[in-house]
Design a protein around this motif. Structure first.
Motif, short mmCIF file in Angstrom:
data_model
loop_
_atom_site.label_atom_id
_atom_site.label_comp_id
_atom_site.label_asym_id
_atom_site.label_seq_id
_atom_site.Cartn_x
_atom_site.Cartn_y
_atom_site.Cartn_z
N ALA A 1 -7.97 4.64 2.09
CA ALA A 1 -6.92 5.77 1.95
C ALA A 1 -7.58 6.74 0.63
N ALA A 2 -7.16 8.09 1.18
CA ALA A 2 -7.62 9.12 0.37
C ALA A 2 -6.78 9.32 -1.15
N ASN A 3 -5.75 8.68 -0.93
CA ASN A 3 -4.85 8.74 -1.98
C ASN A 3 -4.58 7.50 -2.75
N GLU A 4 -3.68 6.58 -2.21
CA GLU A 4 -3.39 5.38 -2.89
C GLU A 4 -2.85 4.07 -1.88
N VAL A 5 -3.08 3.07 -2.26
CA VAL A 5 -2.80 1.91 -1.34
C VAL A 5 -1.73 1.15 -2.41
N ILE A 6 -0.36 0.93 -1.70
CA ILE A 6 0.47 0.44 -2.33
C ILE A 6 1.22 -0.66 -1.74
N VAL A 7 1.28 -1.84 -2.61
CA VAL A 7 1.83 -3.02 -1.86
C VAL A 7 2.95 -3.44 -2.61
N ASN A 8 4.05 -3.86 -2.05
CA ASN A 8 5.25 -3.97 -3.14
C ASN A 8 5.51 -5.53 -2.95
N SER A 9 6.53 -6.27 -2.49
CA SER A 9 6.77 -7.37 -2.32
C SER A 9 6.10 -8.23 -1.45
N GLY A 10 5.20 -7.72 -0.45
CA GLY A 10 4.69 -8.34 0.45
C GLY A 10 3.33 -8.69 0.14
N ALA A 11 2.15 -8.53 0.90
CA ALA A 11 0.96 -9.14 0.68
C ALA A 11 -0.04 -8.59 1.85
N VAL A 12 -1.52 -8.60 1.35
CA VAL A 12 -2.48 -8.53 1.95
C VAL A 12 -3.25 -9.83 1.82
#
Length: 216
Positions: A166-177
């Protein structure tokens, strides 16, 4: 709006060879109604489907239509949107017998809505790229040009890798990678941060990540 209803048969030859390629481009694009045969002989790579609208909304009907194409022998799915890609369904990718790739590339943002997911079976690699149209040297604003897993949205592969850029940000909330069978996870952000949500387990941080190159 582009709707293709003809049979497209681009299989590998009887003596071998990779499957062919179909590209569909339009500013607006609904679910695919045609059947694409991209089968290849054993040991060769299945065909490739490339879709390129302005915005792309992946609801249940849309991902079901893409799964129908995958069942026709395709093993490479490339979804490119000039602006945003938004997933609002749980997308299950069936097991493959040879390596396959699902790639999503957005000029602005990739958004996975709450309760949506990419759930990839055997041999799938998943790559998400956001902010690809951001001009070099331009700083993005918060909430744009990033990858956003809202609520409990998640990305999962079995033995394949996950690559998030991502050029800016990667945001993971309550889920997962996550991978559950030995695949790797790589995350690159250019201007902002990776927010891992409720857990920091299995994340490895690099002080100087490789430079992210937007496309024109």
């Amino acid at each position: 709006e582009a709707v293709c209803k003809k049979d497209r048969r681009l299989p590998g030859g009887a003596q071998g060879g990779n499957g062919g390629q179909v590209e569909i481009s339009a500013s607006q694009m609904g679910a695919i109604q045609s059947a694409i045969n991209g089968r290849a002989q054993s040991g060769y790579v299945g065909g490739k489907l490339n879709i390129d609208p302005y915005d792309l909304s992946l609801d249940y009907a849309y991902v079901s239509s893409l799964n129908n194409q995958i069942s026709g022998g395709l093993s490479q799915i490339s979804l490119q949107a000039d602006h945003n890609i938004e997933l609002s369904a749980a997308w299950n990718l069936a097991d493959l017998t040879s390596a396959g790739t699902l790639s999503l590339t957005a000029g602005n943002s990739i958004i996975l809505d709450d309760l949506s997911a990419i759930i990839a079976g055997n041999s799938w690699n998943v790559a998400l790229t956001a902010g690809a149209a951001l001009p070099v040297g331009t700083s993005p604003v918060a909430g744009m040009d990033g990858i956003y897993l809202n609520g409990n949205a998640y990305i999962q592969t079995k033995d394949g890798g996950v690559n998030l850029s991502a050029a800016n940000e990667v945001i993971v909330n309550s889920g997962a990678v996550r991978t559950i069978g030995g695949g790797n996870i790589n995350v690159t952000t250019l201007y902002s941060d990776l927010k891992t949500g409720t857990s920091t387990s299995w994340f490895f941080y690099l002080e100087n990540a490789p430079y992210f190159t937007p496309y024109n």
